[in-house]
Scaffold this active site. Structure first.
Site: not given
Length: 517
Positions: A176, A178, A245, A256
């Site tokens: 991801c 992030d 995550h 997320c």
């Protein structure tokens, strides 16, 4: 970061050598251990070992990583206090000289003369100075990580050999986007950057299937044409990895964002993409058996991973995984050999999961070797977070310093350093970019600070005209970002740095048009 704990972590010494990263399962020697890597510059003299409570902790690597985190994040954390001090200086004829002296003393670099020269009229443009300092800290981080990367070429070669020993000729990892996963390779998994792997982040780990099929084609073509890294008739596989995550402490709020902090949606979406990738190859090339899939989850509060173990047929399941946080707890106090064996037993236990997680047996031997090494490497990271942050990061949510747009700075790998928006055009990546802007409205705009956006693309110097075309693309994307957020851009609340870089990792950074818009 917790500077006091970081200092103690680096300063403490411990006797004994680093335990090997591979174990012996059922009396069968494993392949060469996967090398774990540190990050950034080397730790100061006398700090080659670090405190670790687990027998398999790589204490020397933890010391280097702590020094890296402290030095890189320290540059960003020093910006606001320095600018506050500059803002308090008298606005007289000597203001530029005093401001520059203060910046050099606290930040280590000069400020733009043009901004300081007109400060006597309405004060210094602190938004422009903040962006300049943020990008300055970013460039310093790139230089630090690049130096380390170039010094670890042998480690990268060892990692490539390990993957081949496990039966993988290419590894494609899609986490991801992030910022809390920005340190995935260097910290969480302890994997070195190498030309052997592709690493590209997407919001929600929703990687572009067509792009990854092209990566697969390129890897297979090279094997057929050059026999690199293995010949076409070698029994090796292409490994595709997706990384989602969760947040253990605030699962419904700090998970997320692309999946509404819903763990089940994040897992299901990643599994769907992985299966679609394999199906695409089977439909087009009739050789899906040449691909392996792996799904990894990360608790961004602790950096503990869970690895969803494939069954004997390579199928993944949301309910069949090894929870490394539990492995860490179960193996505390054991000897290094006992802990390694416990890791392998955990993999076997996961393969034997019944009910919803049931599969058709254990994954192949190479996959078991890889999973075991990733779990063992991650034990060092769990111990790292234990030592520095008492087991849980204080910034369980977003705390990124800038938005990275384009190809990203793959050299810079550190938790919560940036939000990454992978895109070719603003139109097709608008949703990902909007998520980043929303995050930074909370992080920066509410404090009156602008949003720094680093627009960065890589080019292939072996392709004629690639650099010039990439520079045009950088300018076009930056202009499109300004057009998409005209209110922010018009008020000086969104400031871009434009740069390009040759494709090989560690290539020099090249600023475009002086660097900022």
């Amino acid at each position: 970061m917790n500077t006091r704990n970081a200092y103690a972590l680096r300063a403490r010494t411990a006797t004994g050598t680093r335990p090997a990263a591979a174990a012996v399962a059922a009396g069968t020697p494993l392949a060469r251990p996967l090398p774990a890597v540190g990050g950034g510059a080397a730790a100061p003299a006398g700090a080659s070992s670090a405190l670790g409570s687990h027998a398999l902790t790589d204490r020397a690597a933890n010391a280097r990583l702590a020094y890296c985190e402290e030095s890189v994040k320290g540059r960003f954390d020093a910006i606001v206090p320095a600018l506050q001090a500059i803002a308090g200086l008298p606005r007289d004829a000597d203001f530029p000289e005093r401001a520059q002296a203060l910046a050099q003393a606290r930040l280590g670099y000069a400020l733009p003369e043009s901004v300081l020269a007109s400060a006597w009229i309405a004060g210094p443009d602190l938004r422009a100075l903040f962006a300049h300092c943020t990008f300055g800290a970013l460039r310093a981080a790139i230089a630090q990580f690049t130096q380390d990367l170039l010094a670890q070429r042998e480690t990268a070669r060892d990692a490539s050999n390990f993957f081949l020993d496990c039966g993988f000729h290419a590894v494609d990892i899609s986490p991801c986007a992030d910022g809390r996963l920005k340190g995935l390779l260097r910290y969480i998994l302890r994997l070195p950057l190498s030309s052997f792997t592709w690493h590209k982040a997407y919001a929600g780990a929703l990687f572009d299937i067509e792009t990854d099929v092209r990566h697969w084609m390129a890897a297979e073509l090279r094997r057929y044409r050059e026999g690199v890294p293995s010949t076409a008739d070698a029994n090796t596989r292409y490994l595709k990895v997706a990384v989602y995550h969760i947040s253990g402490s605030a699962p419904g709020q700090e998970g997320c964002a692309a999946h509404g902090s819903n763990e089940h949606r994040a897992i299901d979406a990643a599994l769907e993409r992985l299966n679609q990738f394999r199906q695409a190859i089977e439909n087009s090339f009739c050789c899906g058996a040449g691909t392996d899939l792996l799904l990894i989850g990360v608790d961004t509060d602790t950096d503990a991973i869970r690895i969803h173990t494939p069954d004997a047929e390579g199928a993944l399941n949301a309910y069949r995984y090894v929870d490394n946080a539990q492995v860490f707890r179960d193996t505390q106090g054991l000897s290094a050999d006992q802990a390694r064996l416990a890791v392998h037993e955990a993999i076997r236990a996961a393969a034997a999961t019944a009910g919803w997680g049931a599969g058709t047996g254990e994954p192949h031997e190479g996959m078991r070797r890889l999973i075991a090494n990733l779990l063992i490497n991650n034990l060092s990271q769990i111990d790292y977070v234990q030592a520095l942050y008492d087991g849980c990061y204080p910034d369980v949510g977003h705390a990124e310093r800038y938005i990275s747009v384009g190809d990203g700075f793959e050299e810079v790998q550190l938790r919560n350093i940036s939000y990454y928006s992978h895109l070719h055009t603003v139109e097709e990546g608008a949703a990902h970019l909007d998520v980043g802007i929303k995050i930074f409205k909370g992080l920066n705009l509410k404090r009156g600070l602008p949003i720094p956006v680093a627009v960065h693309y890589r080019y292939d110097s072996q392709v004629p005209g690639a650099r010039e075309r990439t520079i045009e693309k950088v300018r076009r994307v930056a202009a499109a970002i300004g057009a998409r957020y005209p209110d922010l851009s018009g008020q000086g609340l969104l400031i871009c740095q434009l740069s390009v870089q040759d494709r090989p990792a560690g290539s020099p950074l090249e600023l475009v048009d002086g660097g900022t818009l």
